[in-house]
Design a protein around this motif. Structure first.
Motif, PDB file in Angstrom:
ATOM      1  N   LEU A   3      14.835  -6.079  46.547  1.00 36.36           N
ATOM      2  CA  LEU A   3      14.528  -5.284  47.737  1.00 36.36           C
ATOM      3  C   LEU A   3      15.323  -3.981  47.749  1.00 36.36           C
ATOM      4  CD1 LEU A   3      12.955  -5.174  50.370  1.00 36.36           C
ATOM      5  CD2 LEU A   3      14.849  -6.352  51.461  1.00 36.36           C
ATOM      6  N   ILE A   4      16.550  -4.021  47.306  1.00 35.51           N
ATOM      7  CA  ILE A   4      17.382  -2.812  47.267  1.00 35.51           C
ATOM      8  C   ILE A   4      16.794  -1.806  46.281  1.00 35.51           C
ATOM      9  CG2 ILE A   4      19.664  -1.925  46.650  1.00 35.51           C
ATOM     10  CD1 ILE A   4      20.794  -4.581  47.721  1.00 35.51           C
ATOM     11  N   ILE A   6      13.627  -1.540  45.437  1.00 32.07           N
ATOM     12  CA  ILE A   6      12.389  -1.015  46.022  1.00 32.07           C
ATOM     13  C   ILE A   6      12.700   0.027  47.085  1.00 32.07           C
ATOM     14  CG2 ILE A   6      10.395  -1.639  47.440  1.00 32.07           C
ATOM     15  CD1 ILE A   6      10.388  -4.341  45.909  1.00 32.07           C
ATOM     16  N   ILE A   7      13.652  -0.260  47.942  1.00 32.89           N
ATOM     17  CA  ILE A   7      14.022   0.700  48.994  1.00 32.89           C
ATOM     18  C   ILE A   7      14.605   1.970  48.381  1.00 32.89           C
ATOM     19  CG2 ILE A   7      15.597   1.090  50.931  1.00 32.89           C
ATOM     20  CD1 ILE A   7      15.193  -1.894  51.636  1.00 32.89           C
ATOM     21  N   ALA A  10      11.823   4.018  46.989  1.00 32.87           N
ATOM     22  CA  ALA A  10      11.044   4.579  48.097  1.00 32.87           C
ATOM     23  C   ALA A  10      11.745   5.796  48.698  1.00 32.87           C
ATOM     24  CB  ALA A  10      10.807   3.513  49.160  1.00 32.87           C
ATOM     25  N   PHE A  11      13.056   5.701  48.907  1.00 33.75           N
ATOM     26  CA  PHE A  11      13.790   6.837  49.473  1.00 33.75           C
ATOM     27  C   PHE A  11      13.794   8.032  48.524  1.00 33.75           C
ATOM     28  CE2 PHE A  11      16.238   3.974  52.479  1.00 33.75           C
ATOM     29  CZ  PHE A  11      15.655   4.519  53.605  1.00 33.75           C
ATOM     30  N   ILE A  39       7.218   1.123  42.322  1.00 35.25           N
ATOM     31  CA  ILE A  39       7.433   0.078  43.320  1.00 35.25           C
ATOM     32  C   ILE A  39       6.507  -1.107  43.061  1.00 35.25           C
ATOM     33  CG2 ILE A  39       7.153  -0.483  45.775  1.00 35.25           C
ATOM     34  CD1 ILE A  39       8.189   2.368  46.367  1.00 35.25           C
TER      35      ILE A  39
END
Length: 100
Positions: A3-4, A6-7, A10-11, A39
């Motif tokens: 999840l980290i 992916i985030i 995304a950022f 992603i």
């Protein structure tokens, strides 16, 4: 940990797209699409685990695998449609996004 990643992607994608939008809009689109692909590659393993869980649930409950496949296809089409409409809205094509 997934999840980290992916985030983070995304950022970075969002910031790069915003910075490039004013000078090179076509490059901004390419950065956004590339970020989305990265992603999606990150979540392939997670999706495989999710499909395995649905298969085991179908086996335990006695539901046919064909019904589970149809359900997953419906959810996938809905997700991709919403995803595509969101991208179109981000690039100012609201009329096309509404039709999608």
């Amino acid at each position: 940990m997934e999840l980290i990643k992916i985030i983070g992607v995304a950022f970075v994608t969002a910031i790069a797209a915003v910075l490039l939008r004013s000078t090179k809009p076509e490059l901004s689109f390419a950065v956004t699409v590339t970020g989305i692909i990265v992603i999606l590659l990150f979540i392939v393993d997670t999706l495989q685990n999710t499909f395995a869980i649905f298969t085991s649930i179908a086996t335990l409950t006695g539901v046919e695998n064909g019904l589970i496949k149809i359900l997953l296809k419906i959810v996938g089409v809905g997700y991709l449609t919403e995803f595509g409409a969101g991208i179109l809205q981000d690039f100012g094509s609201n009329a096309v996004a509404d039709k999608v």
